[in-house]
Design a protein around this motif. Structure first.
Motif, PDB file in Angstrom:
ATOM      1  N   LEU A 107       0.831  -1.125   0.038  1.00 33.56           N
ATOM      2  CA  LEU A 107       0.642   0.132  -0.130  1.00 33.56           C
ATOM      3  C   LEU A 107       0.763   1.233  -0.133  1.00 33.56           C
ATOM      4  CD1 LEU A 107      -2.311  -1.044   2.924  1.00 33.56           C
ATOM      5  CD2 LEU A 107      -2.375  -1.553   0.472  1.00 33.56           C
ATOM      6  N   ASN A 108       0.106   2.456  -0.547  1.00 32.41           N
ATOM      7  CA  ASN A 108       0.647   3.954  -0.620  1.00 32.41           C
ATOM      8  C   ASN A 108      -0.256   4.631   0.035  1.00 32.41           C
ATOM      9  OD1 ASN A 108       3.346   5.658  -0.548  1.00 32.41           O
ATOM     10  ND2 ASN A 108       1.595   6.049  -2.968  1.00 32.41           N
ATOM     11  N   ILE A 109       0.204   5.637   0.263  1.00 25.48           N
ATOM     12  CA  ILE A 109      -0.380   7.481   1.252  1.00 25.48           C
ATOM     13  C   ILE A 109      -0.003   8.033   0.100  1.00 25.48           C
ATOM     14  CG2 ILE A 109       1.146   7.539   2.870  1.00 25.48           C
ATOM     15  CD1 ILE A 109      -2.259   8.279   3.463  1.00 25.48           C
ATOM     16  N   HIS A 110      -1.012   9.039  -0.894  1.00 25.48           N
ATOM     17  CA  HIS A 110      -0.159   9.707  -1.582  1.00 25.48           C
ATOM     18  C   HIS A 110      -1.365  11.522  -1.667  1.00 25.48           C
ATOM     19  CE1 HIS A 110       1.280  11.607  -5.261  1.00 25.48           C
ATOM     20  NE2 HIS A 110       0.661  11.761  -5.584  1.00 25.48           N
ATOM     21  N   VAL A 138      -5.001   6.824  -0.464  1.00 26.62           N
ATOM     22  CA  VAL A 138      -4.780   4.916   0.156  1.00 26.62           C
ATOM     23  C   VAL A 138      -4.513   4.264  -1.663  1.00 26.62           C
ATOM     24  CG1 VAL A 138      -4.230   3.057   1.971  1.00 26.62           C
ATOM     25  CG2 VAL A 138      -4.362   5.412   2.492  1.00 26.62           C
ATOM     26  N   HIS A 139      -4.024   3.778  -1.737  1.00 26.86           N
ATOM     27  CA  HIS A 139      -3.974   3.315  -2.692  1.00 26.86           C
ATOM     28  C   HIS A 139      -3.401   1.662  -2.506  1.00 26.86           C
ATOM     29  CE1 HIS A 139      -0.771   4.092  -5.468  1.00 26.86           C
ATOM     30  NE2 HIS A 139      -0.244   5.114  -4.775  1.00 26.86           N
ATOM     31  N   GLU A 140      -3.452   0.227  -3.664  1.00 28.14           N
ATOM     32  CA  GLU A 140      -2.276  -0.937  -3.305  1.00 28.14           C
ATOM     33  C   GLU A 140      -1.862  -0.137  -4.299  1.00 28.14           C
ATOM     34  OE1 GLU A 140      -5.822  -3.702  -3.867  1.00 28.14           O
ATOM     35  OE2 GLU A 140      -4.344  -4.129  -4.043  1.00 28.14           O
ATOM     36  N   VAL A 141       0.016  -0.757  -4.497  1.00 32.48           N
ATOM     37  CA  VAL A 141       0.796   0.386  -5.775  1.00 32.48           C
ATOM     38  C   VAL A 141       0.812  -1.406  -6.623  1.00 32.48           C
ATOM     39  CG1 VAL A 141       3.268   0.167  -5.293  1.00 32.48           C
ATOM     40  CG2 VAL A 141       1.964   0.781  -3.354  1.00 32.48           C
ATOM     41  N   THR A 142       1.266  -0.651  -7.889  1.00 32.57           N
ATOM     42  CA  THR A 142       1.458  -1.113  -9.049  1.00 32.57           C
ATOM     43  C   THR A 142       2.691  -0.661  -9.437  1.00 32.57           C
ATOM     44  OG1 THR A 142      -0.612   0.218  -9.985  1.00 32.57           O
ATOM     45  CG2 THR A 142      -1.338  -1.746  -9.243  1.00 32.57           C
ATOM     46  N   PRO A 143       2.589  -1.205 -10.945  1.00 35.83           N
ATOM     47  CA  PRO A 143       4.021  -0.621 -11.513  1.00 35.83           C
ATOM     48  C   PRO A 143       3.897   0.589 -11.890  1.00 35.83           C
ATOM     49  CG  PRO A 143       3.737  -3.179 -12.016  1.00 35.83           C
ATOM     50  CD  PRO A 143       2.822  -2.496 -11.139  1.00 35.83           C
ATOM     51  N   ALA A 144       2.626   0.553 -12.476  1.00 36.51           N
ATOM     52  CA  ALA A 144       2.461   2.594 -13.224  1.00 36.51           C
ATOM     53  C   ALA A 144       2.621   3.808 -11.450  1.00 36.51           C
ATOM     54  CB  ALA A 144       1.295   2.068 -13.241  1.00 36.51           C
ATOM     55  N   LEU A 145       3.245   5.384 -11.501  1.00 38.90           N
ATOM     56  CA  LEU A 145       3.288   5.541 -10.539  1.00 38.90           C
ATOM     57  C   LEU A 145       1.976   5.497  -9.906  1.00 38.90           C
ATOM     58  CD1 LEU A 145       4.961   7.082  -8.517  1.00 38.90           C
ATOM     59  CD2 LEU A 145       5.070   8.759 -10.149  1.00 38.90           C
ATOM     60  N   ASP A 146       1.503   6.087  -8.560  1.00 41.54           N
ATOM     61  CA  ASP A 146       0.748   6.982  -7.975  1.00 41.54           C
ATOM     62  C   ASP A 146      -0.226   5.914  -8.363  1.00 41.54           C
ATOM     63  OD1 ASP A 146       2.118   9.530  -7.408  1.00 41.54           O
ATOM     64  OD2 ASP A 146       2.312   7.789  -6.305  1.00 41.54           O
ATOM     65  N   ASP A 147      -1.496   4.838  -8.702  1.00 41.59           N
ATOM     66  CA  ASP A 147      -2.142   4.243 -10.256  1.00 41.59           C
ATOM     67  C   ASP A 147      -2.798   2.934  -9.711  1.00 41.59           C
ATOM     68  OD1 ASP A 147      -2.255   2.824 -12.904  1.00 41.59           O
ATOM     69  OD2 ASP A 147      -3.236   4.869 -12.529  1.00 41.59           O
ATOM     70  N   GLY A 148      -2.805   2.880  -8.820  1.00 40.09           N
ATOM     71  CA  GLY A 148      -3.102   1.397  -8.507  1.00 40.09           C
ATOM     72  C   GLY A 148      -4.646   1.330  -8.048  1.00 40.09           C
ATOM     73  N   TYR A 179      -4.779   5.837   6.280  1.00 38.55           N
ATOM     74  CA  TYR A 179      -4.089   4.854   6.608  1.00 38.55           C
ATOM     75  C   TYR A 179      -4.285   4.092   7.401  1.00 38.55           C
ATOM     76  CZ  TYR A 179       0.100   3.208   4.084  1.00 38.55           C
ATOM     77  OH  TYR A 179       0.894   2.763   3.416  1.00 38.55           O
ATOM     78  N   PRO A 180      -4.269   4.292   9.019  1.00 40.94           N
ATOM     79  CA  PRO A 180      -4.982   2.997   9.631  1.00 40.94           C
ATOM     80  C   PRO A 180      -5.997   2.796   9.378  1.00 40.94           C
ATOM     81  CG  PRO A 180      -3.876   4.903  11.152  1.00 40.94           C
ATOM     82  CD  PRO A 180      -4.247   5.601   9.656  1.00 40.94           C
ATOM     83  N   GLN A 181      -7.099   3.118   8.912  1.00 42.10           N
ATOM     84  CA  GLN A 181      -8.427   2.490   8.848  1.00 42.10           C
ATOM     85  C   GLN A 181      -8.179   2.025   7.687  1.00 42.10           C
ATOM     86  OE1 GLN A 181     -12.172   5.861   9.395  1.00 42.10           O
ATOM     87  NE2 GLN A 181     -11.203   6.670  10.484  1.00 42.10           N
ATOM     88  N   VAL A 182      -7.988   2.503   6.742  1.00 40.92           N
ATOM     89  CA  VAL A 182      -7.540   1.304   5.380  1.00 40.92           C
ATOM     90  C   VAL A 182      -6.823   0.239   5.777  1.00 40.92           C
ATOM     91  CG1 VAL A 182      -6.612   1.149   3.159  1.00 40.92           C
ATOM     92  CG2 VAL A 182      -7.552   2.767   4.057  1.00 40.92           C
ATOM     93  N   LEU A 183      -5.611  -0.554   6.168  1.00 37.39           N
ATOM     94  CA  LEU A 183      -4.181  -0.863   6.546  1.00 37.39           C
ATOM     95  C   LEU A 183      -5.780  -1.806   7.955  1.00 37.39           C
ATOM     96  CD1 LEU A 183      -2.191  -2.533   6.989  1.00 37.39           C
ATOM     97  CD2 LEU A 183      -1.546  -0.810   8.774  1.00 37.39           C
ATOM     98  N   ALA A 184      -6.477  -1.352   8.533  1.00 36.08           N
ATOM     99  CA  ALA A 184      -6.987  -2.629   9.893  1.00 36.08           C
ATOM    100  C   ALA A 184      -8.087  -3.228   8.693  1.00 36.08           C
ATOM    101  CB  ALA A 184      -7.419  -1.470  10.494  1.00 36.08           C
TER     102      ALA A 184
END
Ligand code: GRF
Length: 197
Positions: A107-110, A138-148, A179-184
């Motif tokens: 995951l990433n936060i942008h 907050v998004h799942e990380v994919t090879p494309a930047l900030d795009d998951g 972020y904490p809510q998404v991670l949980a």
């Protein structure tokens, strides 16, 4: 089964602190590592104070050899066996070579309402565009930047007189909630999106 969570940082690690502090009680995740790409990252001491193992993989000795840096990242991560990786203020672009094996578990936060303002300087760009609201994703990380796939967003108003720094601080406060809510949820296997006002 408790998920082991590694958090990657580059700076102060305020999001990392909120994530670590959230992983208690019946939360399905527990922090297993805080990893920084510089020994100067202020978040390292905060992680130590919170009792979380830390590591540094400095990107500078690899000077431009991104795959070698990412191999060193992967080796260090492997020692701590994470199930989930959270990028939290991690400022290095990761190639498909690193991301693909972690896709679906990273995951990433942008600091923008993606798909608006991928990349850097998001607050200044929102102000320059005359937007009336802004926020974080907050998004799942994919090879494309900030795009998951988006897992959560939080919105803030843009107010007259806002500067990039004022807006960044307002957004950061929402990042710390989102972020904490998404991670949980994510650690429990739930990908239902979270939308915070
Ligand atoms: C935050 O604005 C976050 O959106 C971005 O990095 C900034 C610093 O985060 N990814 P932190 O204080 O190091 O968590």
């Amino acid at each position: 089964m408790t998920k082991r969570v590694a958090i990657l940082i580059s700076g102060g690690g305020s999001n990392m602190v909120k994530l670590v502090e959230s992983m208690t009680g019946d939360h399905p995740g527990r922090p297993c590592l805080v990893l920084a790409n510089s020994a100067d990252a202020g978040g390292l001491q905060k992680a130590k104070n919170l009792g979380v193992p830390t590591a540094v993989v400095d990107h500078r000795p690899f000077k431009g050899d991104r795959p070698a840096f990412e191999a060193a990242l992967q080796d260090t991560l492997a020692e701590h066996k994470p199930d989930i990786i959270c990028l939290a203020g991690f400022m290095r672009v990761l190639t498909a070579g690193f991301v693909t094996p972690w896709q679906g578990r990273m995951l990433n936060i942008h600091p923008s309402l993606l798909p608006k303002y991928r990349g850097l300087h998001t607050h200044a760009r929102a102000l320059e565009a005359g937007d009336t609201e802004h926020g974080c994703t907050v998004h799942e990380v994919t090879p494309a930047l900030d795009d998951g796939p988006i897992l959560g967003q939080a919105r803030v108003p843009i107010r007259p007189g806002d500067t990039p720094d004022i807006l960044a601080a307002r957004v950061l406060g929402q990042e710390h909630k989102l972020y904490p809510q998404v991670l949980a949820r994510f650690a429990a296997g739930d990908r239902t999106t979270i939308m915070l006002k």
